[in-house]
Design a protein around this motif. Structure first.
Motif, PDB file in Angstrom:
ATOM      1  N   GLN A 170       0.813  -1.212   0.000  1.00  0.00           N
ATOM      2  CA  GLN A 170       0.000   0.000   0.000  1.00  0.00           C
ATOM      3  C   GLN A 170       0.851   1.269   0.000  1.00  0.00           C
ATOM      4  OE1 GLN A 170      -3.579   0.251   2.279  1.00  0.00           O
ATOM      5  NE2 GLN A 170      -3.674  -1.958   2.600  1.00  0.00           N
ATOM      6  N   SER A 171       2.140   1.144   0.356  1.00  0.00           N
ATOM      7  CA  SER A 171       3.027   2.304   0.317  1.00  0.00           C
ATOM      8  C   SER A 171       3.322   2.746  -1.115  1.00  0.00           C
ATOM      9  CB  SER A 171       4.346   1.972   1.037  1.00  0.00           C
ATOM     10  OG  SER A 171       4.979   0.854   0.435  1.00  0.00           O
ATOM     11  N   TRP A 172       3.031   1.868  -2.103  1.00  0.00           N
ATOM     12  CA  TRP A 172       3.247   2.224  -3.504  1.00  0.00           C
ATOM     13  C   TRP A 172       2.261   3.271  -4.005  1.00  0.00           C
ATOM     14  CZ3 TRP A 172       3.984  -2.845  -6.806  1.00  0.00           C
ATOM     15  CH2 TRP A 172       5.097  -3.557  -6.336  1.00  0.00           C
ATOM     16  N   GLN A 173       1.143   3.392  -3.336  1.00  0.00           N
ATOM     17  CA  GLN A 173       0.032   4.154  -3.894  1.00  0.00           C
ATOM     18  C   GLN A 173       0.397   5.594  -4.233  1.00  0.00           C
ATOM     19  OE1 GLN A 173      -3.556   3.743  -1.622  1.00  0.00           O
ATOM     20  NE2 GLN A 173      -3.426   1.523  -1.515  1.00  0.00           N
ATOM     21  N   HIS A 174       1.077   6.276  -3.319  1.00  0.00           N
ATOM     22  CA  HIS A 174       1.414   7.680  -3.558  1.00  0.00           C
ATOM     23  C   HIS A 174       2.397   7.825  -4.715  1.00  0.00           C
ATOM     24  CE1 HIS A 174      -0.852   9.069  -0.129  1.00  0.00           C
ATOM     25  NE2 HIS A 174      -0.223   8.211   0.665  1.00  0.00           N
ATOM     26  N   TRP A 175       3.333   6.886  -4.845  1.00  0.00           N
ATOM     27  CA  TRP A 175       4.296   6.937  -5.937  1.00  0.00           C
ATOM     28  C   TRP A 175       3.622   6.645  -7.272  1.00  0.00           C
ATOM     29  CZ3 TRP A 175       8.727   9.131  -4.840  1.00  0.00           C
ATOM     30  CH2 TRP A 175       9.208   9.072  -3.535  1.00  0.00           C
ATOM     31  N   LEU A 176       2.666   5.739  -7.269  1.00  0.00           N
ATOM     32  CA  LEU A 176       1.972   5.371  -8.505  1.00  0.00           C
ATOM     33  C   LEU A 176       1.009   6.457  -8.972  1.00  0.00           C
ATOM     34  CD1 LEU A 176       1.086   1.589  -8.053  1.00  0.00           C
ATOM     35  CD2 LEU A 176       2.478   2.588  -9.869  1.00  0.00           C
ATOM     36  N   SER A 177       0.519   7.256  -8.040  1.00  0.00           N
ATOM     37  CA  SER A 177      -0.512   8.235  -8.395  1.00  0.00           C
ATOM     38  C   SER A 177      -0.019   9.251  -9.424  1.00  0.00           C
ATOM     39  CB  SER A 177      -1.014   8.960  -7.148  1.00  0.00           C
ATOM     40  OG  SER A 177       0.026   9.719  -6.549  1.00  0.00           O
ATOM     41  N   LEU A 178       1.262   9.625  -9.362  1.00  0.00           N
ATOM     42  CA  LEU A 178       1.786  10.630 -10.296  1.00  0.00           C
ATOM     43  C   LEU A 178       1.801  10.123 -11.743  1.00  0.00           C
ATOM     44  CD1 LEU A 178       2.951  13.399 -10.837  1.00  0.00           C
ATOM     45  CD2 LEU A 178       5.229  12.495 -10.284  1.00  0.00           C
ATOM     46  N   PRO A 179       2.450   8.968 -12.063  1.00  0.00           N
ATOM     47  CA  PRO A 179       2.407   8.503 -13.462  1.00  0.00           C
ATOM     48  C   PRO A 179       0.997   8.163 -13.941  1.00  0.00           C
ATOM     49  CG  PRO A 179       3.419   6.839 -12.035  1.00  0.00           C
ATOM     50  CD  PRO A 179       3.301   8.096 -11.239  1.00  0.00           C
ATOM     51  N   ARG A 190       1.690 -18.026  -8.630  1.00  0.00           N
ATOM     52  CA  ARG A 190       3.129 -17.949  -8.867  1.00  0.00           C
ATOM     53  C   ARG A 190       3.665 -16.522  -8.862  1.00  0.00           C
ATOM     54  NH1 ARG A 190       3.924 -22.303 -13.855  1.00  0.00           N
ATOM     55  NH2 ARG A 190       2.872 -24.053 -12.845  1.00  0.00           N
ATOM     56  N   ILE A 191       2.795 -15.536  -8.862  1.00  0.00           N
ATOM     57  CA  ILE A 191       3.223 -14.140  -8.879  1.00  0.00           C
ATOM     58  C   ILE A 191       2.519 -13.382  -7.760  1.00  0.00           C
ATOM     59  CG2 ILE A 191       3.685 -14.120 -11.365  1.00  0.00           C
ATOM     60  CD1 ILE A 191       1.005 -12.776 -11.763  1.00  0.00           C
ATOM     61  N   PRO A 192       3.094 -12.253  -7.327  1.00  0.00           N
ATOM     62  CA  PRO A 192       2.448 -11.461  -6.266  1.00  0.00           C
ATOM     63  C   PRO A 192       1.048 -11.030  -6.697  1.00  0.00           C
ATOM     64  CG  PRO A 192       4.700 -10.708  -6.622  1.00  0.00           C
ATOM     65  CD  PRO A 192       4.399 -11.693  -7.720  1.00  0.00           C
ATOM     66  N   PRO A 193       0.070 -11.054  -5.790  1.00  0.00           N
ATOM     67  CA  PRO A 193      -1.316 -10.703  -6.142  1.00  0.00           C
ATOM     68  C   PRO A 193      -1.475  -9.260  -6.596  1.00  0.00           C
ATOM     69  CG  PRO A 193      -1.064 -10.904  -3.760  1.00  0.00           C
ATOM     70  CD  PRO A 193       0.201 -11.408  -4.364  1.00  0.00           C
ATOM     71  N   ASP A 194      -0.517  -8.388  -6.264  1.00  0.00           N
ATOM     72  CA  ASP A 194      -0.634  -6.984  -6.651  1.00  0.00           C
ATOM     73  C   ASP A 194      -0.315  -6.758  -8.127  1.00  0.00           C
ATOM     74  OD1 ASP A 194      -1.299  -6.025  -4.060  1.00  0.00           O
ATOM     75  OD2 ASP A 194       0.783  -6.265  -3.475  1.00  0.00           O
TER      76      ASP A 194
END
Length: 310
Positions: free
Chosen positions: A21-30, A267-271
């Motif tokens: 969930q810490s990815w959310q702020h970084w992902l919001s810009l692109p 086999r891969i992360p659910p995200d």
């Protein structure tokens, strides 16, 4: 008997990227930049086709329909995702969730069907050029648009209807950024076998039939082009299909990657499937008008005229 609470669920909570969930702020810009690009590029293309008289032809009307579908898909998915990222607005009402599910399922297959009609348009233009003006008319475009909307709405409607009729027992947390059928229906305490089976059969019937017809159209086009002996005619014929073929290839590739990652969930992360699902509703809409604008001389000139008026 299982101890389920049978209190009716009035809303769901969307949990994007449960493990990161810490990815959310970084992902919001692109994601925001891609969203603005998709909306701006498609709006510009639609306005150009509307105002430029030289673009009032069936081929460009079909392109305008594709842009309109892209805009609706973007507006259905991305603003809610950004609201979760920026303001932590995770809740979504029961009805809004299933409305979003319907639009995503129906408009995705509408795009596929539009690509199929555009492939037929190119097939007639290259294989039967003398008959093109009498076959591909404005009336043809109207009938094609009605067919695209009706076919895909009718076959996609049962997906959210079946999901909405399930009993949701206590849990209302969707581990996804959007209301996909599988993410929502697995919260139910009812048997969802038929629900999943219908989506699988309907989805692959619609997308598969479109893909088969697209492949057939381009097979006939390639066969006709290879017979052309005039110097430079082959390259010219292929260039008219280049933009369309690039978009179909990209649309199919992204969809195939999404399907494979969903099948290989263990086999891969659910995200990863969650992120790919968001990008599938964002990257093709951003690229479609750009590819056509860059590769199609008439659209390029129309956009330049529009910008000079401003």
């Amino acid at each position: 008997m299982l101890n389920y609470s049978t209190a009716p669920v009035s809303e769901f909570l969307l949990i994007c990227f449960p493990n990161y969930q810490s990815w959310q702020h970084w992902l919001s810009l692109p994601l925001s930049l891609l969203f603005l690009l998709a909306m701006g590029a498609n709006a510009t293309l639609l306005i150009t086709i509307l105002l430029e008289a030289s673009l009032h032809e069936p081929m460009y009307y079909l392109l305008g329909l594709l842009s309109l579908l892209d805009i609706v898909l973007c507006l259905t998915v991305i603003p809610k995702v950004l609201a979760i990222f920026w303001f932590d607005l995770r809740s979504i009402s029961f009805s809004a969730c299933f409305l979003q599910m319907f639009i995503m399922n129906s408009f995705l297959t509408m795009e596929s069907c539009t690509f199929m009609v555009m492939a037929y348009d190119r097939y007639v233009a290259i294989c039967h050029p003398l008959r093109y003006p009498s076959i591909i008319t404005d009336q043809f475009v109207v009938r094609a648009a009605i067919f695209i909307v009706a076919r895909n709405s009718i076959f996609s409607l049962p997906v959210p209807v079946l999901s909405s009729r399930l009993r949701y027992c206590a849990e209302n947390i969707i581990k996804n950024c959007i209301c996909t059928n599988l993410s929502v229906s697995k919260l139910s305490c009812d048997d969802i076998t038929f629900n999943r089976l219908y989506q699988f059969v309907a989805g692959w019937t619609l997308l598969g039939s479109d893909l088969i017809l697209i492949v057939l159209s381009y097979s006939f086009i390639l066969k006709a082009v290879l017979r052309i002996k005039a110097e430079g005619a082959t390259a010219k014929a292929l260039s008219t299909c280049g933009s369309h073929f690039i978009l179909i290839l990209f649309f199919s590739t992204v969809l195939l990657v999404l399907v494979i990652t969903n099948l290989a969930r263990k086999r891969i992360p659910p995200d990863v499937p969650i992120l790919l699902n968001i990008l599938h509703h964002l990257i093709p809409p951003a690229l479609n008008p750009i590819v056509y604008g860059v590769r199609t001389k008439e659209i390029n000139q129309g956009i330049q005229k529009l910008l000079r008026r401003l």
